[in-house]
Enzyme design. Structure first.
Site, PDB file in Angstrom:
ATOM      1  N   GLY A   1       0.848  -0.941   0.001  1.00 50.16           N
ATOM      2  CA  GLY A   1      -0.192  -0.241   0.068  1.00 50.16           C
ATOM      3  C   GLY A   1       0.596   1.404  -0.213  1.00 50.16           C
TER       4      GLY A   1
ATOM      5  N   ALA B   1      -3.276  -8.077   4.331  1.00 51.56           N
ATOM      6  CA  ALA B   1      -3.519  -9.569   4.025  1.00 51.56           C
ATOM      7  C   ALA B   1      -2.098  -9.432   2.580  1.00 51.56           C
ATOM      8  CB  ALA B   1      -4.402 -10.333   3.529  1.00 51.56           C
TER       9      ALA B   1
ATOM     10  N   SER C   1      -1.927 -11.286  -1.330  1.00 49.42           N
ATOM     11  CA  SER C   1      -3.416 -11.564  -2.146  1.00 49.42           C
ATOM     12  C   SER C   1      -2.730 -11.890  -3.516  1.00 49.42           C
ATOM     13  CB  SER C   1      -4.612 -10.917  -1.720  1.00 49.42           C
ATOM     14  OG  SER C   1      -3.713  -9.567  -2.735  1.00 49.42           O
TER      15      SER C   1
ATOM     16  N   TYR D   1      -2.880 -19.001  -1.968  1.00 49.68           N
ATOM     17  CA  TYR D   1      -3.915 -17.677  -1.318  1.00 49.68           C
ATOM     18  C   TYR D   1      -5.119 -17.714  -0.901  1.00 49.68           C
ATOM     19  CZ  TYR D   1      -6.671 -13.849  -2.167  1.00 49.68           C
ATOM     20  OH  TYR D   1      -7.531 -12.528  -2.385  1.00 49.68           O
TER      21      TYR D   1
ATOM     22  N   LYS E   1      -6.513 -17.976   3.772  1.00 49.82           N
ATOM     23  CA  LYS E   1      -7.984 -16.983   3.206  1.00 49.82           C
ATOM     24  C   LYS E   1      -9.198 -18.171   4.162  1.00 49.82           C
ATOM     25  CE  LYS E   1      -6.927 -12.648   2.143  1.00 49.82           C
ATOM     26  NZ  LYS E   1      -7.249 -11.683   2.974  1.00 49.82           N
TER      27      LYS E   1
ATOM     28  N   PHE F   1     -16.159 -11.332  -4.424  1.00 48.84           N
ATOM     29  CA  PHE F   1     -14.806 -11.570  -6.583  1.00 48.84           C
ATOM     30  C   PHE F   1     -14.252 -10.818  -6.393  1.00 48.84           C
ATOM     31  CE2 PHE F   1     -17.455 -15.978  -6.895  1.00 48.84           C
ATOM     32  CZ  PHE F   1     -18.099 -16.026  -5.701  1.00 48.84           C
TER      33      PHE F   1
ATOM     34  N   PHE G   1      -5.487 -14.084 -21.670  1.00 48.02           N
ATOM     35  CA  PHE G   1      -4.646 -15.673 -20.381  1.00 48.02           C
ATOM     36  C   PHE G   1      -5.275 -16.156 -20.562  1.00 48.02           C
ATOM     37  CE2 PHE G   1      -2.219 -12.557 -17.038  1.00 48.02           C
ATOM     38  CZ  PHE G   1      -1.105 -12.271 -18.807  1.00 48.02           C
TER      39      PHE G   1
ATOM     40  N   ARG H   1      -3.507 -18.944 -17.878  1.00 49.74           N
ATOM     41  CA  ARG H   1      -2.406 -18.533 -16.393  1.00 49.74           C
ATOM     42  C   ARG H   1      -2.840 -19.916 -15.253  1.00 49.74           C
ATOM     43  NH1 ARG H   1      -3.212 -12.376 -13.961  1.00 49.74           N
ATOM     44  NH2 ARG H   1      -5.701 -13.433 -12.510  1.00 49.74           N
TER      45      ARG H   1
HETATM   46  N1  LIG Z   1      -8.711  -6.955  -5.252  1.00 50.91           N
HETATM   47  C1  LIG Z   1      -9.573  -8.004  -4.958  1.00 50.91           C
HETATM   48  O1  LIG Z   1      -9.744  -8.577  -6.331  1.00 50.91           O
HETATM   49  C2  LIG Z   1      -9.521  -8.919  -4.112  1.00 50.91           C
HETATM   50  C3  LIG Z   1     -10.248  -9.956  -3.689  1.00 50.91           C
HETATM   51  C4  LIG Z   1     -10.605 -11.229  -3.175  1.00 50.91           C
HETATM   52  C5  LIG Z   1     -10.342 -10.319  -2.282  1.00 50.91           C
HETATM   53  N2  LIG Z   1      -9.003  -8.900  -1.867  1.00 50.91           N
HETATM   54  C6  LIG Z   1      -8.668  -9.060  -0.280  1.00 50.91           C
HETATM   55  O2  LIG Z   1      -8.619  -8.060  -0.098  1.00 50.91           O
HETATM   56  C7  LIG Z   1      -7.950  -7.771   0.609  1.00 50.91           C
HETATM   57  C8  LIG Z   1      -7.626  -6.128   0.113  1.00 50.91           C
HETATM   58  O3  LIG Z   1      -6.748  -6.464  -1.524  1.00 50.91           O
HETATM   59  P1  LIG Z   1      -6.259  -5.143  -1.819  1.00 50.91           P
HETATM   60  O4  LIG Z   1      -6.172  -5.386  -3.333  1.00 50.91           O
HETATM   61  O5  LIG Z   1      -6.869  -3.791  -1.553  1.00 50.91           O
HETATM   62  O6  LIG Z   1      -4.281  -4.994  -1.584  1.00 50.91           O
HETATM   63  P2  LIG Z   1      -3.928  -4.392  -0.904  1.00 50.91           P
HETATM   64  O7  LIG Z   1      -2.222  -4.653  -1.756  1.00 50.91           O
HETATM   65  O8  LIG Z   1      -3.860  -2.739  -1.694  1.00 50.91           O
HETATM   66  O9  LIG Z   1      -4.534  -4.049   0.183  1.00 50.91           O
HETATM   67  C9  LIG Z   1      -3.444  -4.287   1.217  1.00 50.91           C
HETATM   68  C10 LIG Z   1      -3.054  -3.542   2.257  1.00 50.91           C
HETATM   69  O10 LIG Z   1      -2.692  -4.298   3.795  1.00 50.91           O
HETATM   70  C11 LIG Z   1      -1.193  -3.652   3.695  1.00 50.91           C
HETATM   71  N3  LIG Z   1      -0.633  -5.401   4.665  1.00 50.91           N
HETATM   72  C12 LIG Z   1      -0.478  -6.397   4.492  1.00 50.91           C
HETATM   73  N4  LIG Z   1       0.588  -7.489   4.817  1.00 50.91           N
HETATM   74  C13 LIG Z   1       0.422  -6.223   6.082  1.00 50.91           C
HETATM   75  C14 LIG Z   1       1.127  -7.096   7.734  1.00 50.91           C
HETATM   76  N5  LIG Z   1       0.545  -8.293   7.899  1.00 50.91           N
HETATM   77  N6  LIG Z   1       0.513  -5.405   8.051  1.00 50.91           N
HETATM   78  C15 LIG Z   1       0.130  -4.396   7.694  1.00 50.91           C
HETATM   79  N7  LIG Z   1       0.040  -3.926   6.586  1.00 50.91           N
HETATM   80  C16 LIG Z   1      -0.335  -4.896   5.565  1.00 50.91           C
HETATM   81  C17 LIG Z   1       0.045  -3.211   2.219  1.00 50.91           C
HETATM   82  O11 LIG Z   1       1.034  -3.001   2.570  1.00 50.91           O
HETATM   83  C18 LIG Z   1      -1.555  -2.292   2.011  1.00 50.91           C
HETATM   84  O12 LIG Z   1      -1.338  -1.277   1.500  1.00 50.91           O
HETATM   85  C19 LIG Z   1      -7.119  -8.676   1.186  1.00 50.91           C
HETATM   86  O13 LIG Z   1      -7.172  -8.986   2.512  1.00 50.91           O
HETATM   87  C20 LIG Z   1      -7.476  -8.891  -0.444  1.00 50.91           C
HETATM   88  O14 LIG Z   1      -6.912 -10.564  -0.406  1.00 50.91           O
HETATM   89  C21 LIG Z   1      -9.053  -8.896  -2.520  1.00 50.91           C
HETATM   90  O1  LIG Z   2      -3.589  -8.986 -17.616  1.00 53.54           O
HETATM   91  C1  LIG Z   2      -4.473  -9.813 -16.913  1.00 53.54           C
HETATM   92  C2  LIG Z   2      -5.014  -9.849 -16.227  1.00 53.54           C
HETATM   93  C3  LIG Z   2      -5.810 -10.960 -16.424  1.00 53.54           C
HETATM   94  N1  LIG Z   2      -6.439 -11.642 -17.771  1.00 53.54           N
HETATM   95  C4  LIG Z   2      -7.592 -12.843 -17.127  1.00 53.54           C
HETATM   96  O2  LIG Z   2      -8.644 -11.363 -16.270  1.00 53.54           O
HETATM   97  C5  LIG Z   2      -9.519 -12.620 -15.349  1.00 53.54           C
HETATM   98  C6  LIG Z   2      -9.628 -11.510 -14.076  1.00 53.54           C
HETATM   99  O3  LIG Z   2      -8.072 -11.434 -14.098  1.00 53.54           O
HETATM  100  P1  LIG Z   2      -8.046 -10.730 -12.302  1.00 53.54           P
HETATM  101  O4  LIG Z   2      -8.160  -9.008 -12.406  1.00 53.54           O
HETATM  102  O5  LIG Z   2      -6.132 -11.019 -12.357  1.00 53.54           O
HETATM  103  O6  LIG Z   2      -8.098 -11.612 -10.769  1.00 53.54           O
HETATM  104  P2  LIG Z   2      -8.733 -13.116 -10.223  1.00 53.54           P
HETATM  105  O7  LIG Z   2      -7.088 -13.626 -10.958  1.00 53.54           O
HETATM  106  O8  LIG Z   2      -9.717 -13.153 -11.210  1.00 53.54           O
HETATM  107  O9  LIG Z   2      -8.484 -12.474  -8.979  1.00 53.54           O
HETATM  108  C7  LIG Z   2      -9.415 -11.311  -8.316  1.00 53.54           C
HETATM  109  O10 LIG Z   2     -10.380 -12.313  -8.356  1.00 53.54           O
HETATM  110  C8  LIG Z   2     -10.187 -13.424  -7.124  1.00 53.54           C
HETATM  111  C9  LIG Z   2     -12.132 -13.867  -6.788  1.00 53.54           C
HETATM  112  O11 LIG Z   2     -12.316 -13.846  -8.135  1.00 53.54           O
HETATM  113  C10 LIG Z   2      -9.668 -12.918  -5.055  1.00 53.54           C
HETATM  114  O12 LIG Z   2      -9.543 -13.433  -4.675  1.00 53.54           O
HETATM  115  C11 LIG Z   2      -8.111 -12.886  -5.713  1.00 53.54           C
HETATM  116  O13 LIG Z   2      -7.431 -11.649  -5.359  1.00 53.54           O
HETATM  117  C12 LIG Z   2      -8.477 -11.573  -6.997  1.00 53.54           C
HETATM  118  O14 LIG Z   2      -7.050 -10.934  -6.976  1.00 53.54           O
HETATM  119  C13 LIG Z   2      -8.855 -14.041 -15.218  1.00 53.54           C
HETATM  120  O15 LIG Z   2      -9.088 -14.862 -15.757  1.00 53.54           O
HETATM  121  C14 LIG Z   2      -7.386 -14.103 -15.864  1.00 53.54           C
HETATM  122  O16 LIG Z   2      -6.459 -14.750 -16.485  1.00 53.54           O
HETATM  123  C15 LIG Z   2      -6.232 -11.692 -18.649  1.00 53.54           C
HETATM  124  O17 LIG Z   2      -6.348 -12.260 -19.390  1.00 53.54           O
HETATM  125  N2  LIG Z   2      -5.417 -10.930 -18.453  1.00 53.54           N
END
Ligand SMILES: NC(=O)c1ccc[n+]([C@@H]2O[C@H](COP(=O)([O-])OP(=O)(O)OC[C@H]3O[C@@H](n4cnc5c(N)ncnc54)[C@H](O)[C@@H]3O)[C@@H](O)[C@H]2O)c1
Ligand SMILES: O=c1ccn([C@@H]2O[C@H](COP(=O)(O)OP(=O)(O)O[C@H]3O[C@H](CO)[C@@H](O)[C@H](O)[C@H]3O)[C@@H](O)[C@H]2O)c(=O)[nH]1
Length: 337
Positions: free
Chosen positions: A36, A71, A73, A137, A141, A165, A202, A275
């Site tokens: 972050g 976390a 992720s 991962y 979780k 999602f 991918f 992927r």
């Molecule tokens: N982005 C998605 O599509 C998605 C989907 C499903 C679940 N999640 C979950 O949502 C949460 C947030 O995801 P995001 O996309 O905002 O990720 P992000 O990497 O932008 O944010 C995570 C934040 O946590 C901090 N962090 C990590 N480990 C730490 C620790 N041990 N102590 C203190 N701070 C710590 C990082 O510095 C960062 O600011 C995560 O738990 C991720 O697994 C995200």
């Molecule tokens: O450059 C790219 C990036 C992604 N993809 C595809 O696009 C889809 C979405 O990919 P991405 O945006 O990387 O997300 P996910 O891999 O689906 O994972 C996200 O969504 C999950 C839940 O669905 C969460 O658990 C994860 O934390 C979060 O990163 C997937 O089919 C990828 O293969 C491409 O084809 N090209």
């Protein structure tokens, strides 16, 4: 409420912090800035730099609850370095739970994920679908979800696990700034902006309507609003698990079309192999979230793309609620295996 947000300098945590402040809550952010950024923490929140191991020193009995985003992720990284994931996600959460117990703080909203389900054949995915994660991962979780279930029973913890999602979009000055960026929409926008030559797709041989993988994209503000609601329904002794998605799946090629439509730019495509670890279709049933949280998603894919695009251009992204309400019963949106 007086709240601790772990990971509030990250993408989702910063948007949730902004919405919590707007709702009148008092927020402290604990973040080690490993993925972050300090400047992501909204004005009005207190910032404490550090890891989850210092949670006991940050919390005190005056806190009403914790929202836990911190976390690791990245699916691919978790396959290469599983130890990092068990330590950060499971060990880190244990530290946090110990701190909460010590100070008598019970309310917890946890970032769980669709990755806990693995590759279920039936869509849309309900919370009753047996979880069978296919990478460390998702497994880390799921381990936390199980810990929360047990601690709810044993210690009267009040946990809510929200299984996200695919989160997309932006709000105010908060959007995706990951390095490396693996997520589809920011990568496509980098192509639209001319910073990358072509969009990598991918996998073009999935059993879906156009051969590319189907995901359920949810606007980060809709997601944030579910967290604000979850704080009100958290109940001691009960672990609530809710999926958060729209119930509508989009293929990679459909997302590319949305990016071209919204930005007015060409997005050349490079077909690549699948992927490793990517399921063909992931679409949420969000009926339980509707029932338990009184929540519904109201922002559509074009709004997610437009907001992520505006963020990338350095604009302050306004709230565009109501762009397209989704129906709780809508189908999977992709053909199934
Ligand atoms: N982005 C998605 O599509 C998605 C989907 C499903 C679940 N999640 C979950 O949502 C949460 C947030 O995801 P995001 O996309 O905002 O990720 P992000 O990497 O932008 O944010 C995570 C934040 O946590 C901090 N962090 C990590 N480990 C730490 C620790 N041990 N102590 C203190 N701070 C710590 C990082 O510095 C960062 O600011 C995560 O738990 C991720 O697994 C995200
Ligand atoms: O450059 C790219 C990036 C992604 N993809 C595809 O696009 C889809 C979405 O990919 P991405 O945006 O990387 O997300 P996910 O891999 O689906 O994972 C996200 O969504 C999950 C839940 O669905 C969460 O658990 C994860 O934390 C979060 O990163 C997937 O089919 C990828 O293969 C491409 O084809 N090209």
């Amino acid at each position: 409420m007086k709240l601790l947000v772990t990971g509030g300098a990250g993408y989702i945590g910063s948007v949730v912090t902004a919405r919590l402040l707007e709702a009148g809550h008092e927020v402290t952010v604990l973040d080690d800035c490993s993925t972050g950024h300090r400047d992501n923490v909204p004005d009005g929140a207190r910032f404490v730099p550090g890891g989850l191991d210092i949670a006991a020193a940050v919390l005190d009995p005056s806190y009403d609850g914790v929202l836990h985003f911190a976390a690791k992720s990245l699916v691919a990284e978790s396959v290469r370095r599983p130890d990092l994931y068990w330590r950060a996600n499971v060990g880190g959460t244990l530290d946090l739970l110990d701190a909460m117990r010590r100070h008598g703080v019970r309310r917890l909203v946890f970032s769980s994920t669709a990755a806990t389900y693995g590759e279920p054949a039936r869509m849309p995915i309900t919370e009753d679908t047996p979880p069978l994660p296919t990478n460390p991962y998702g497994a880390s979780k799921l381990a936390v979800d199980r810990m929360l279930e047990a601690e709810a029973r044993a210690y009267d913890l009040a946990p809510v696990s929200l299984r996200y999602f695919n989160v997309a979009g932006a709000y105010l000055r908060h959007g995706e700034r990951h390095d490396p960026e693996t997520h589809l929409i920011p990568n496509l926008l980098a192509v639209a902006a001319g910073e990358r030559p072509a969009a990598q797709v991918f996998g073009t041989d999935y059993p879906t309507r156009d051969g590319t993988a189907v995901r359920d994209y949810l606007h980060v503000v809709d997601l944030a609003d579910a967290h604000v609601r979850a704080l009100d329904v958290a109940t001691p002794g009960h672990h609530l698990v809710c999926n958060l998605g729209t119930g509508h799946g989009s293929t990679v090629l459909e997302v590319i079309a949305a990016v071209q439509r919204v930005t007015g730019r060409e997005v050349p495509v490079e077909e690549c192999p699948r992927r490793p670890g990517d399921p063909p279709v992931l679409v949420a049933s969000w009926e339980r979230a509707a029932q338990e949280l009184g929540w519904k998603p109201v922002r559509d894919l074009d709004t997610m793309v437009a907001d992520a695009w505006a963020f990338r251009q350095g604009l302050v992204v306004p709230d565009r609620a109501g762009s397209a309400p989704h129906r709780a019963s809508s189908g999977a949106g992709g053909s199934r295996r």
